[in-house]
Design a protein around this motif. Sequence first.
Motif, PDB file in Angstrom:
ATOM      1  N   GLN A  47       7.082  -3.985  -2.757  1.00  0.00           N
ATOM      2  CA  GLN A  47       5.914  -4.460  -2.228  1.00  0.00           C
ATOM      3  C   GLN A  47       4.959  -4.414  -2.907  1.00  0.00           C
ATOM      4  O   GLN A  47       4.008  -5.516  -2.839  1.00  0.00           O
ATOM      5  N   ASP A  48       5.180  -3.488  -4.075  1.00  0.00           N
ATOM      6  CA  ASP A  48       4.554  -4.152  -4.970  1.00  0.00           C
ATOM      7  C   ASP A  48       4.454  -5.909  -6.206  1.00  0.00           C
ATOM      8  O   ASP A  48       2.952  -5.929  -5.726  1.00  0.00           O
ATOM      9  N   GLU A  49       6.060  -5.990  -5.719  1.00  0.00           N
ATOM     10  CA  GLU A  49       5.627  -6.979  -6.859  1.00  0.00           C
ATOM     11  C   GLU A  49       4.446  -8.419  -5.555  1.00  0.00           C
ATOM     12  O   GLU A  49       4.128  -8.669  -6.009  1.00  0.00           O
ATOM     13  N   CYS A  50       5.242  -8.024  -4.251  1.00  0.00           N
ATOM     14  CA  CYS A  50       4.791  -8.956  -3.001  1.00  0.00           C
ATOM     15  C   CYS A  50       3.011  -8.926  -2.996  1.00  0.00           C
ATOM     16  O   CYS A  50       2.378  -9.882  -3.160  1.00  0.00           O
ATOM     17  N   GLU A  51       2.399  -7.945  -2.878  1.00  0.00           N
ATOM     18  CA  GLU A  51       1.492  -7.753  -2.826  1.00  0.00           C
ATOM     19  C   GLU A  51       0.943  -8.261  -4.626  1.00  0.00           C
ATOM     20  O   GLU A  51      -0.882  -8.382  -4.642  1.00  0.00           O
ATOM     21  N   ALA A  52       1.497  -7.696  -5.446  1.00  0.00           N
ATOM     22  CA  ALA A  52       0.364  -8.970  -6.833  1.00  0.00           C
ATOM     23  C   ALA A  52       1.152  -9.701  -7.306  1.00  0.00           C
ATOM     24  O   ALA A  52       0.600 -11.007  -7.669  1.00  0.00           O
ATOM     25  N   GLY A  53       1.472 -10.547  -5.844  1.00  0.00           N
ATOM     26  CA  GLY A  53       1.926 -12.355  -5.670  1.00  0.00           C
ATOM     27  C   GLY A  53       2.868 -12.794  -5.668  1.00  0.00           C
ATOM     28  O   GLY A  53       3.481 -13.980  -6.019  1.00  0.00           O
TER      29      GLY A  53
ATOM     30  N   THR B 260       3.675   9.152   7.002  1.00  0.00           N
ATOM     31  CA  THR B 260       2.798   9.704   5.748  1.00  0.00           C
ATOM     32  C   THR B 260       2.326   9.599   4.714  1.00  0.00           C
ATOM     33  O   THR B 260       0.960   9.361   4.276  1.00  0.00           O
ATOM     34  N   PHE B 261       3.423   8.290   3.693  1.00  0.00           N
ATOM     35  CA  PHE B 261       2.772   8.287   2.285  1.00  0.00           C
ATOM     36  C   PHE B 261       2.641   6.429   2.632  1.00  0.00           C
ATOM     37  O   PHE B 261       2.401   6.055   1.733  1.00  0.00           O
ATOM     38  N   GLY B 262       3.538   5.926   3.274  1.00  0.00           N
ATOM     39  CA  GLY B 262       4.353   4.801   3.362  1.00  0.00           C
ATOM     40  C   GLY B 262       2.563   3.254   2.906  1.00  0.00           C
ATOM     41  O   GLY B 262       2.825   3.161   1.731  1.00  0.00           O
ATOM     42  N   GLU B 263       1.876   3.798   3.901  1.00  0.00           N
ATOM     43  CA  GLU B 263      -0.098   2.957   3.752  1.00  0.00           C
ATOM     44  C   GLU B 263       0.118   3.456   2.149  1.00  0.00           C
ATOM     45  O   GLU B 263      -0.533   2.051   2.060  1.00  0.00           O
ATOM     46  N   ALA B 264      -0.466   4.864   1.542  1.00  0.00           N
ATOM     47  CA  ALA B 264      -0.803   4.785   0.177  1.00  0.00           C
ATOM     48  C   ALA B 264      -0.653   3.521  -1.084  1.00  0.00           C
ATOM     49  O   ALA B 264      -1.058   3.775  -1.581  1.00  0.00           O
ATOM     50  N   TYR B 265       0.677   3.664  -0.324  1.00  0.00           N
ATOM     51  CA  TYR B 265       2.007   2.481  -2.084  1.00  0.00           C
ATOM     52  C   TYR B 265       0.885   1.280  -1.977  1.00  0.00           C
ATOM     53  O   TYR B 265       1.388   0.653  -2.681  1.00  0.00           O
ATOM     54  N   SER B 266      -0.119   1.123  -0.788  1.00  0.00           N
ATOM     55  CA  SER B 266      -0.482  -0.441  -1.046  1.00  0.00           C
ATOM     56  C   SER B 266      -2.010  -0.243  -1.864  1.00  0.00           C
ATOM     57  O   SER B 266      -3.163  -1.217  -2.103  1.00  0.00           O
ATOM     58  N   TRP B 267      -2.552   0.940  -1.973  1.00  0.00           N
ATOM     59  CA  TRP B 267      -4.427   1.317  -2.216  1.00  0.00           C
ATOM     60  C   TRP B 267      -3.967   0.609  -4.077  1.00  0.00           C
ATOM     61  O   TRP B 267      -3.306   1.447  -4.727  1.00  0.00           O
TER      62      TRP B 267
ATOM     63  N   PHE C 199      -5.657   1.898  -7.839  1.00  0.00           N
ATOM     64  CA  PHE C 199      -5.939   3.779  -7.882  1.00  0.00           C
ATOM     65  C   PHE C 199      -7.824   4.294  -7.463  1.00  0.00           C
ATOM     66  O   PHE C 199      -7.311   5.278  -7.514  1.00  0.00           O
ATOM     67  N   ASP C 200      -8.762   3.508  -7.549  1.00  0.00           N
ATOM     68  CA  ASP C 200      -9.685   4.168  -7.214  1.00  0.00           C
ATOM     69  C   ASP C 200      -9.240   4.031  -6.042  1.00  0.00           C
ATOM     70  O   ASP C 200     -10.590   5.851  -5.665  1.00  0.00           O
ATOM     71  N   LYS C 201      -8.993   4.252  -5.227  1.00  0.00           N
ATOM     72  CA  LYS C 201      -9.178   4.597  -3.510  1.00  0.00           C
ATOM     73  C   LYS C 201      -8.372   6.064  -3.177  1.00  0.00           C
ATOM     74  O   LYS C 201      -8.598   6.851  -2.604  1.00  0.00           O
ATOM     75  N   LEU C 202      -6.819   5.416  -4.373  1.00  0.00           N
ATOM     76  CA  LEU C 202      -6.402   7.096  -4.316  1.00  0.00           C
ATOM     77  C   LEU C 202      -6.998   7.942  -4.828  1.00  0.00           C
ATOM     78  O   LEU C 202      -7.019   9.145  -4.133  1.00  0.00           O
ATOM     79  N   VAL C 203      -7.487   8.088  -6.003  1.00  0.00           N
ATOM     80  CA  VAL C 203      -9.066   9.513  -6.491  1.00  0.00           C
ATOM     81  C   VAL C 203      -9.633   9.372  -5.568  1.00  0.00           C
ATOM     82  O   VAL C 203      -9.859  10.194  -5.257  1.00  0.00           O
ATOM     83  N   GLU C 204     -10.419   8.070  -5.194  1.00  0.00           N
ATOM     84  CA  GLU C 204     -11.273   8.539  -3.763  1.00  0.00           C
ATOM     85  C   GLU C 204     -10.779   9.555  -2.241  1.00  0.00           C
ATOM     86  O   GLU C 204     -11.068  10.380  -1.968  1.00  0.00           O
ATOM     87  N   HIS C 205      -9.139   9.652  -1.705  1.00  0.00           N
ATOM     88  CA  HIS C 205      -9.139  10.658  -1.103  1.00  0.00           C
ATOM     89  C   HIS C 205      -8.511  11.663  -1.867  1.00  0.00           C
ATOM     90  O   HIS C 205      -7.714  12.369  -0.769  1.00  0.00           O
TER      91      HIS C 205
END
Length: 279
Positions: free
Chosen positions: A223-229, A261-268, A270-276
Motif C-alpha cells: 500500500q505504501d508503494e502504490c500510494e507513492a506511485g 481500527t488501524f488500517g486507514e491511518a497507514y495512509s496518513w 506524518f503531520d496528520k498522524l501527529v495531529e491526531h
Amino acid sequence: MKASFNFDWLTTQEISAEIGATKLADIALKQIGVMRGFGHSDGHLEYEHGDLLVVGYWSMDFDCCGTKDESTTEPVIQTPPAPSPFMALGQRQIHLKRWPLMRGVTGEDNVLGHSASVAHIGLMMALIANKNGANFDLAEVLVYGLLHDLQEVVCQDVAQPSKNASPELAAAFDAFEQKALKAMVETLPAPLQTPYNNYLSPSVEVKNLIKNADIYDALRKSQDECEAGNHKEFGLAYSRLKALVAERSQTNGYLKEFHETFGEAYSWSFDKLVEHSHI
C-alpha cells in the motif's frame, strides 16, 4: 554446624575499609562456585573474577553434634559452554532484503525489521481477540512473531508466488525450511534447545494469527508503494493482498477489527498522524 573461610584478598585499602573483611569472606563463599581458578601443589589457590584477583588458602571446618571434621575441599570449576553461532546468525536477518526482485521507492525492508513489525501487529491482534473472549498467550504470540522467519537466514526470502507455484514445490520448500530451522536450533546449548523448539512450534491458533499479521504487514508495504506511485511493481501484490485480507477477515474477527481500527491511518502523512496523536 559452623564454617570458616580464610582468604587473603588483594584489594585496595579503600575497598577493604568500605566492604569489611567479613563481607568479603561472605562474597567469596557465594562466588566460589562460579569463579574460575587454578591451584598449586601446596594448596595455594588463585582465582580471577572480573577485575578482582583473589589469592590465598581456604578450608571449611564442620562441627555437628560435638564432632569436628577438617578437610580441604576442591572448588568446582565450571566448564564454559561451546560457542554457538545461533544469535549472530539469526541477527543476520537484517541483511536479508524483502521483496528482492521488486524495485521499491519507499525504502528497503529487511527480514529482521519485518519480524519486529509482525510481532507488533500480532500482539495488537491478540489483544483485540482476547478482549472479545479469546485466550491468546501474548508471550507466545510475540516470540513466534519475532522468530517466524528465522529459517530465512539460511533459506533466503523467497516470494510466496514462487514458493506456492505448485504443491510439489510448496512441500519441497517447507521441508527445506524445517530442516534449516532444526539445524539452527541444534547449534544452541542443549538446555536452551527445548524452550526454543517450544516457541517455534506454537498452537494452531497462534500460527494462524501470526500468518494474518504477516499478510497484513505485506499489505502495509505494498500500500505504501502504490500510494507513492509505484503501481508498476506493487499494484498486483496490493490487489492480491487486499483481497486476501478481506477473505481471511470473514473467519478471523480480530483481523477485521484491526483493519477497521488501524488500517486507514497507514495512509496518513506524518503531520496528520501527529495531529491526531494529541502531542
